[in-house]
Design an enzyme around this catalytic site. Structure first.
Site, PDB file in Angstrom:
ATOM      1  N   CYS A 374       0.900  -1.072  -0.130  1.00  0.00           N
ATOM      2  CA  CYS A 374       0.037   0.065   0.113  1.00  0.00           C
ATOM      3  C   CYS A 374       0.807   1.203   0.026  1.00  0.00           C
ATOM      4  O   CYS A 374       2.248   1.224  -0.161  1.00  0.00           O
ATOM      5  CB  CYS A 374      -0.936  -0.144   1.217  1.00  0.00           C
ATOM      6  SG  CYS A 374      -0.153   0.253   2.690  1.00  0.00           S
ATOM      7  N   ASP A 375       0.227   2.338   0.184  1.00  0.00           N
ATOM      8  CA  ASP A 375       0.918   3.664   0.106  1.00  0.00           C
ATOM      9  C   ASP A 375       2.150   3.679   1.069  1.00  0.00           C
ATOM     10  O   ASP A 375       3.291   4.016   0.925  1.00  0.00           O
ATOM     11  CB  ASP A 375       0.228   4.816   0.223  1.00  0.00           C
ATOM     12  CG  ASP A 375       0.977   6.032  -0.347  1.00  0.00           C
ATOM     13  OD1 ASP A 375       1.706   6.299  -1.322  1.00  0.00           O
ATOM     14  OD2 ASP A 375       0.443   6.990   0.701  1.00  0.00           O
TER      15      ASP A 375
END
Length: 469
Positions: A374-375
């Protein structure tokens, strides 16, 4: 600009445990803590003044200059710290990546001129001299200027917190969160300024403007009220993950499905900030993840009930508006709003529904190592990795390593990357040769059934034309 924000967010995110540690000490033993202790509380200020800026500097320097970049950034930061009477947290975040780049550039420019056999000695001498030079420049030139800038920022924050404009931040923050910029907002913007203010005032409402789980929880409540009986268990699990686990990403797809719900989440955020501001409440440290349990733990004693009330009120406002929108748009129907996400593969008797984002014709052969990304590399990806480990174990698939990482920190030996669909563009830019599967939500357990299906059949070539969303 977005890349710069992600860099700053990553630097803070990797050191969030230090920020929380200072908050725990403050909330337990600080002047307004549960059990004030003058001896233990004396550790709090050195953490903010020395430990945190130095660790942030090392992290940022290492990000672009490796270990040497981190060391040089650490030396340089001493100059800024000694020249200022305020914590140089923002200075560390801003300057350390530049120092890392400078260190890497110096190494490239000098490596061809170093005599063979003396590489280590000369390289260390260069780093030492560069660090000393930047430290003195920081002390005599940059530090005094940064000190004045930080004082103006702090004064501006005090004015903002006391002004009628503060709730209007929800017009930017809530949509930004839903567009998966939550880590950037929280760690790249909110945390540095909140820490600066919390050290001066003992707490900061800034920590609550992004972390408040109320608006998102209200959206999920509205979906539960308008969903079918079969859909409610999945929604209840999602709501629990969001509220108690603090992983806000799980409700973002529900809003993106129906953009009119942006109105509901903005209204909830506006209401929450207004309430927090009216009663002058705040947190002593950044709450990451934004779990209601961590938020209440990091709240001063006298603020706990008021913060809980503010979260509840923002959830109610968001839920009422979202419920109206969903009912008006005929959301209450026999099929689930996210039917393709919530029904297991076995029940639908269909081929997998996951989205394959790369073009390789046989991308899922011999998978031994899976990275869920994810980010920020924490929160939703950590949860996704835990889900997939359990699914893989239940399926009896041996010798498959599963880990979670930031999209900017995916290991070279990864055989398969699992990300959210919105990260496709960034993934293609940085890791073009790695097979990728995109999910609508990293929290939806049934999508992982599809991944296990693919892994089980990894010896059979799977072509893109055979897949569908």
């Amino acid at each position: 600009m977005n890349r710069i924000g992600r860099i700053y967010s990553s630097i803070v995110f990797q050191n969030i445990s230090i920020i929380i540690a200072a908050g725990i000490l403050n909330i337990l033993f600080g002047e307004n803590g549960w059990k004030p202790d003058a001896v233990i509380s004396q550790f709090i200020d050195p953490i903010y003044r020395y430990v945190l800026p130095l660790m942030l500097a090392y992290t940022g320097g290492k990000l672009f200059g490796g270990h040497s970049g981190g060391i040089v950034a650490n030396l340089a930061m001493i100059g800024l710290i000694m020249a200022s009477d305020m914590p140089m947290i923002i200075g560390a975040i801003m300057f350390s990546p530049l120092i890392g780049l400078l260190t890497a550039w110096m190494e490239r420019r000098t490596q061809d001129y170093i005599p063979i056999g003396s590489e280590l000695l000369v390289a260390n001498l260069i780093d030492a001299m560069l660090g000393i030079g930047l430290m003195l420049a920081g002390y005599y030139m940059v530090g005094p200027l940064m000190n004045d800038v930080l004082k103006h920022i702090n004064n501006g924050l005090v004015m903002l917190v006391g002004s009628a404009w503060l709730p209007f931040l929800s017009l930017i923050i809530e949509p930004g969160k839903v567009m998966f910029l939550n880590n950037l907002i929280n760690h790249g913007i909110v945390a540095p300024f909140g820490i600066q203010q919390a050290r001066e005032l003992g707490k900061s409402v800034i920590f609550l403007v992004e972390a408040n789980p109320g608006p998102g929880f209200g959206i999920l409540l509205a979906y539960m009220m308008t969903s079918s009986k079969e859909e409610k268990p999945s929604l209840r699990g999602t709501a629990g993950i969001q509220l108690f686990g603090g992983i806000h990403e799980v409700y973002f797809p529900y809003i993106l499905m129906k953009p009119a719900l942006f109105i509901a989440v903005i209204a909830g955020g506006f209401t929450g900030i207004s309430f927090f501001q009216l009663f002058d409440v705040g947190l002593v440290s950044a709450a990451s993840p934004g779990s209601i349990l961590l938020i209440l733990f990091l709240a001063p004693q006298k603020d706990i009930l008021l913060i809980l009330a503010g979260i509840g009120i923002s959830a109610v406002v968001s839920c009422i508006i979202a419920h109206f929108i969903l009912v008006k748009s005929h959301a209450k129907r026999s099929g689930a709003p996210m039917e393709s996400l919530t029904l297991p593969l076995a029940e639908k008797n269909e081929r997998p529904r996951i989205v394959v984002l790369d073009e390789q014709p046989s991308l899922l052969s011999t998978i031994q190592h899976v990275t869920i990304s994810c980010d920020g590399g924490m929160a939703s990806s950590a949860m996704g990795a835990a889900i997939l480990r359990r699914k893989v174990k239940e399926a009896g698939l041996p010798n498959i390593g599963i880990e979670h990482r930031s999209i900017d920190d995916i290991p070279i030996g990864t055989d398969l990357v699992i990300i959210q669909n919105h990260l496709k563009k960034r993934m293609n830019q940085t890791h073009q040769s790695i097979p990728v599967i995109g999910l609508n939500s990293l929290s939806n357990m049934h999508e992982y059934d599809d991944i296990v299906y693919f892994i089980k059949n990894r010896n059979q070539p799977i072509h893109r034309k055979d897949l569908f969303e």
